[in-house]
Design a protein around this motif. Structure first.
Motif, PDB file in Angstrom:
ATOM      1  N   SER A 111       0.837  -1.201   0.000  1.00 35.31           N
ATOM      2  CA  SER A 111       0.000   0.000   0.000  1.00 35.31           C
ATOM      3  C   SER A 111       0.876   1.257   0.000  1.00 35.31           C
ATOM      4  O   SER A 111       0.487   2.281  -0.565  1.00 35.31           O
ATOM      5  CB  SER A 111      -0.992  -0.012   1.165  1.00 35.31           C
ATOM      6  N   GLU A 156       1.755   1.838  -3.574  1.00 32.13           N
ATOM      7  CA  GLU A 156       0.589   2.401  -4.252  1.00 32.13           C
ATOM      8  C   GLU A 156       0.483   3.891  -4.002  1.00 32.13           C
ATOM      9  O   GLU A 156       0.318   4.682  -4.931  1.00 32.13           O
ATOM     10  CB  GLU A 156      -0.691   1.728  -3.736  1.00 32.13           C
ATOM     11  N   SER A 157       0.616   4.285  -2.734  1.00 36.23           N
ATOM     12  CA  SER A 157       0.370   5.692  -2.414  1.00 36.23           C
ATOM     13  C   SER A 157       1.475   6.595  -2.945  1.00 36.23           C
ATOM     14  O   SER A 157       1.271   7.782  -3.142  1.00 36.23           O
ATOM     15  CB  SER A 157       0.140   5.888  -0.911  1.00 36.23           C
TER      16      SER A 157
END
Lengths: 472, 214
Positions: free
Chosen positions: A46, A49-50
């Motif tokens: 994640s 992703e960010s």
């Protein structure tokens, strides 16, 4: 021209993975394999992703579900761990999105990451491997340079196929002599850590060597290397030999055909040169090592099963004295109590330390034809779905069940308390796991680390027990 | 990445050895796929009675629950701080609570790197030096604050005792400038790809999974 100095096994792998040396003396190291699990891998993915980055080479990235999944039969994404469902589902979604090989809940290759990485030959000799999990050092047993990292470092490895390290110092621990019958790699590791302290290997890559190591089977070597992090080592490593090569051959992710020939030729060079120098050398005579068990709240607080709970005055160091007093209080013990006088409420066999087929066979050998003591809660959690299937094929599950053990699905389970299933406050647990920290297996739970043989024997008597005392 | 230049704050003594990351943040307190909002669960087993995290359940004995240390931003600890699990959640919890620096004779290696990556400064001093600092701070923690200057890698106590600490130059620069290590490495992409091409010849077997056109 002077002859260049000899190289250690660790040097050889390190040198062959050095992409670049930084001005500050750091090394940019190429990472061959990345392993993720749903607890910390989810955060690494994640994070990628960010920041809008991608996984550079998903073909060398693998992921399993082990930390949060339930181990009771009929499990699903709805785990008893608070918030666990999110960790499982985010990991699944991102692993699929990034094209990572995922061993999901129902996959026959699912299991505890370090168990799976070895048994599927994802970790290979002469490879570098990271996982956002401190027990990644387990794979040093295969001859891999394997180390645990945080989620952010993992993110770095996913995005770049590299990690930047300062080169650790190097230590060799030579295990000489011969192990007494039934004394295992777990006892060896606890003996090492209790003798040289939980910081004995601090800042070092530790090579385990000597005749006792050659005798250990591949799974026992994994148990020893697994505990290198409890010794504060950067990693533990063992030179790959014929046992390792036979173990890896034809496993799902092992090189095949011509690649296998090339690989084994390269692996045969992975030995420490005779003239190589280590920063530290330790020698241990294994002949006198007894089954070893922890009494306190650090893996260094371990003693022979024939010993008594130590006195705070057994050390001159004020900080260690305080630690002993704290541990005595938490564990509800007094100095001088014989270890084998301690009654247990629970027994646990599992974790990346001791949950492989050989561990289960050792425990089953003791449990066969016996029953656990009344009032003891006893659980066996195979280290992988494959271990579970193989154990069932030989009928080990029946032995565990008939003795009164619960027989579970694979996962990390109660090695730690994640808010779902746990032991009770005040329970004394004999456990084949790796950490006896305060609260590790539940608030107020008192954990005693031991080998599967000691756990099985203790489950039978209801007291911490020297398995040699109940053998025919 | 969060910068660290200088910091002045209250230092709390937690002079225990082998403080593990399970103690810093128990597994049961990681309830979200998130790096935020973990400060309330910091040291859950020690800060809360029976380890149950809820308002009104604080253990008044624990150092961070004492009014003088409620706003502590520096921890003084015993050796092997942050040993155990690699969970970066432990550092996220410390940071969320407001801890900016940790002083210890030694750190768990993974924890140390996790601190650097999150702008929490790990400082290595001798056990004796840490004990001396604690002696100076404890009579009045709010008044006797410590000053940390990373550029000069120095801690100064209210009595103007100065303690120098060692930190790798690259870590120092990363913290002083808030540099992102992934960005730094991505600048070396050409070197990395060259390395991989050569390695594919040398250790072809290790690259068997790699797509051919890579």
């Amino acid at each position: 021209m002077p002859k260049p100095p000899g190289l250690t096994l660790f040097d050889k792998i390190w040198n062959d993975h050095t992409v670049e040396r930084g001005e500050d003396g750091s090394y940019l190291i190429y990472i061959d394999r990345i392993f993720l699990h749903e607890r910390t891998g989810s955060l690494a993915l994640s994070g990628l992703e960010s920041s809008g980055r991608t996984t550079k080479n998903p073909a060398n990235v693998f992921c399993t579900m082990d930390h949060i999944v339930d181990t009771k039969p009929g499990r699903s994404d709805n785990t008893t761990t608070p918030g666990g469902k999110e960790f499982i589902q985010v990991t699944r979604q991102l692993a699929n999105q990034h094209g990572i090989t995922l061993f999901d809940l129902e996959d026959p290759m699912q299991g505890i990451s370090h168990v799976v990485a070895a048994e599927q030959a994802i970790a290979l000799p002469g490879c570098t491997m990271i996982c956002p999990d401190s027990h990644t050092c387990t794979l040093g047993a295969i001859g891999a340079l394997a180390t645990g990292v945080g989620s952010s470092e993992c993110e770095h490895a996913l995005a770049t196929e590299t990690l930047r390290f300062f080169k650790p110092k190097q230590m060799r621990v030579q295990f000489k002599g011969k192990l007494s019958p039934g004394v295992t790699a777990k006892d060896l590791a606890l003996h090492l850590i209790s003798t040289f302290s939980a910081t004995g290997g601090s800042g070092c890559a530790v090579e385990f060597a000597g005749p006792v190591i050659s005798e250990l089977d591949v799974e026992a070597r994994q148990t020893l290397c697994n505990l290198a992090v409890e010794f504060s080592a950067f990693t533990g490593i063992i030179a790959p030999d014929d046992k390792i090569i036979n173990y890896l051959k034809n496993k799902p992710f092992a090189p095949k055909g011509q690649a296998w020939q090339t690989a084994t030729k390269y692996w045969s060079t992975l030995q420490t040169d005779v003239d190589a120098k280590f920063d530290h050398e330790i020698e241990i005579d294994c002949t006198e090592i007894a089954p070893t068990v922890t009494w306190g709240t650090s893996p260094e607080q371990a003693v022979s099963i024939e010993a008594v709970v130590p006195h705070p005055d057994s050390t001159d160091l004020a900080s260690k004295k305080n630690a002993i007093n704290r541990a005595l209080n938490y564990m509800n013990l007094s100095p001088g109590m014989p270890i084998t006088d301690l009654p247990i409420q629970a027994a646990f066999i599992g974790s990346c330390t001791n949950s492989r087929l050989s561990d289960l066979r050792i425990a089953a050998n003791i449990l066969k034809g016996r029953s656990i003591a009344p009032g003891v809660k006893a659980i066996c959690v195979p280290g992988s779905t494959q271990v579970k299937a193989l154990a069932e094929k030989e009928g080990l599950d029946q032995i565990f069940r008939q003795a009164g053990f619960e027989w579970r699905e694979s996962g990390c389970s109660m090695c730690f308390y994640a808010g779902g299933e746990g032991f009770n406050s005040g329970d004394r647990v004999i456990t084949s796991t790796n950490r006896n920290f305060e609260g590790r297996q539940g608030p107020g739970t008192r954990s005693h680390l031991a080998s599967p043989a000691t756990v099985a024997a203790s489950a039978v008597t209801g007291y911490i027990t020297d398995f040699r005392a109940i053998q025919d | 990445m969060q910068k660290f230049l200088t910091h002045q704050g209250i230092a709390a003594p937690l002079l225990r050895v082998n403080i593990d990351t399970d103690a810093i943040l128990p597994s049961r307190e990681m309830k979200r796929v998130s790096r935020e909002g973990l400060g309330g669960s910091l040291f859950a087993g020690w800060r809360y009675l029976q380890g149950v995290v809820k308002a009104g359940n604080l253990d008044p004995e624990f150092v961070l629950n004492q009014p003088a240390y409620a706003d502590a931003s520096i921890l003084l600890t015993g050796q092997n701080m942050g040993c155990g699990s690699s969970r970066e959640f432990a550092v996220w919890a410390l940071k969320d609570f407001g801890i900016r620096a940790i002083v210890s004779p030694s750190f768990g290696a993974i924890f140390y790197t996790n601190c650097i990556r999150n702008g929490v400064l790990p400082i290595i001093l001798d056990e004796k030096q840490i004990a001396d600092i604690a002696t100076e701070v404890v009579p009045n923690p709010q008044l006797n604050q410590l000053s940390i200057d990373l550029q000069h890698s120095q801690i100064t106590t209210p009595n103007q005792q100065r303690y120098s600490f060692r930190i790798e130059a690259s870590y120092q620069q990363m913290l002083l400038n808030g540099l992102d290590p992934i960005d730094l490495t991505l600048q070396l992409q050409t070197d990395i790809d060259e390395f991989i091409r050569a390695d594919q010849v040398k250790r072809s077997w290790a690259h068997a999974n790699r797509p051919i056109n890579d």
